[in-house]
Design a protein around this motif. Sequence first.
Motif, short mmCIF file in Angstrom:
data_model
loop_
_atom_site.label_atom_id
_atom_site.label_comp_id
_atom_site.label_asym_id
_atom_site.label_seq_id
_atom_site.Cartn_x
_atom_site.Cartn_y
_atom_site.Cartn_z
N ILE A 233 -0.68 0.15 26.28
CA ILE A 233 0.51 1.00 26.88
C ILE A 233 0.26 2.41 26.14
O ILE A 233 0.20 3.54 27.00
CB ILE A 233 1.89 0.42 26.36
CG1 ILE A 233 2.29 -0.51 27.24
CG2 ILE A 233 2.85 1.45 26.42
CD1 ILE A 233 3.52 -1.41 26.81
N GLU A 234 0.11 2.65 24.87
CA GLU A 234 -0.27 3.68 24.65
C GLU A 234 -1.15 4.58 24.82
O GLU A 234 -1.34 5.70 24.92
CB GLU A 234 -0.19 3.81 22.75
CG GLU A 234 1.32 3.44 22.08
CD GLU A 234 1.14 3.17 20.89
OE1 GLU A 234 2.33 3.32 20.27
OE2 GLU A 234 -0.01 3.05 20.15
N ASN A 235 -2.37 3.92 25.21
CA ASN A 235 -3.62 4.21 25.47
C ASN A 235 -3.52 5.10 27.00
O ASN A 235 -4.32 5.74 27.45
CB ASN A 235 -4.86 3.29 25.51
CG ASN A 235 -5.10 3.06 24.08
OD1 ASN A 235 -5.13 3.97 23.33
ND2 ASN A 235 -5.84 2.19 23.98
N ASN A 236 -2.73 4.32 27.93
CA ASN A 236 -2.52 4.94 28.99
C ASN A 236 -1.12 5.95 28.94
O ASN A 236 -0.52 6.23 30.11
CB ASN A 236 -1.90 3.78 29.92
CG ASN A 236 -3.18 3.09 30.44
OD1 ASN A 236 -4.10 3.25 30.95
ND2 ASN A 236 -3.03 1.69 29.94
N GLY A 237 -0.78 6.41 27.93
CA GLY A 237 0.26 7.70 27.68
C GLY A 237 1.56 7.14 27.78
O GLY A 237 2.78 7.60 27.73
N GLY A 238 1.89 5.76 27.48
CA GLY A 238 3.11 5.30 27.44
C GLY A 238 3.88 5.09 26.03
O GLY A 238 2.99 5.40 25.10
#
Length: 243
Positions: free
Chosen positions: A47-52
């Motif tokens: 999720i974080e890698n996709n900006g979330g």
Amino acid sequence: MNSIVLVTGGSRGIGAATAKHLAKLGYAVCVNYISNEIEANKVVASIENNGGKAIAVQADVSIENDVINLFNVIDNSLGRITHLVNNAGILLPQMRLSEMSAERINKVLKTNVTSYFLCCREAIKRMDNGGSIVNVSSAASRLGSPSEYIDYAASKGAIDTLTIGLSLELAADNIRVNCVRPGFIHTSMHADGGEPNRIERVKDLIPLRRGGKPEEVAESIAFLLSNESSYVTGTFIDVAGGR
Ligand code: NAP
């Protein structure tokens, strides 16, 4: 208002697919798990890698104090939740009812039913401005799972009834409560029942002739959770290939 969602059992299977999908739609996500910290952290990293935005929180959602603590952690790190996906669930090795112990039956009911009640209770307390809850039930609530796990099927019957009752109880508070009932979905849950290739065995009985993907369940959960279904409550979507 920021959308903040708890996905119980978000570390694997349907829950993991749902957590990732909701994050792409802009929700801040709490990924709950019971023991598989590595998989939960992988979901958060994705999720974080996709900006979330996401956090992973360990809690056994069948235990009241764990649930209270889980919601306190969310309050302090993401804010008050606006959305809930009750998804964590178990099934145990296939057997006939005549072989089932009280210990087994109680474990299934506590994990699959008590947990949903407790998470709904804590979520509702925080949904002062309305909210949306999706319960993950199963086609088993309609089919009964004879000679496999009637205890599991009955636990999902309880979730269907919880959905109906709570949707009516909360409608005037602008909190919607809906339910998805997946059929045969490709996750590791079938191995827990002692038959990892169960979908292969039954797939010719499914009208669409295949098992479903966790992502296909996530799409229906996201619809019922969102404002796209703003006039829908107490409703079921069967994500079961026509069965
Ligand atoms: P799964 O792959 O076995 O994953 C289960 C998830 O629940 C994991 O994240 C697990 O955490 C978590 N969990 C289990 N007990 C928990 C507890 N007491 N507290 C907190 N988390 C707990 O399952 P799935 O196939 O994705 O199923 C998800 C939901 O869909 C369940 O409610 C299931 O009944 C329902 N469903 C599944 C199917 C299917 O064919 N797969 C069909 C109909 C309905 P850990 O990773 O830490 O173990």
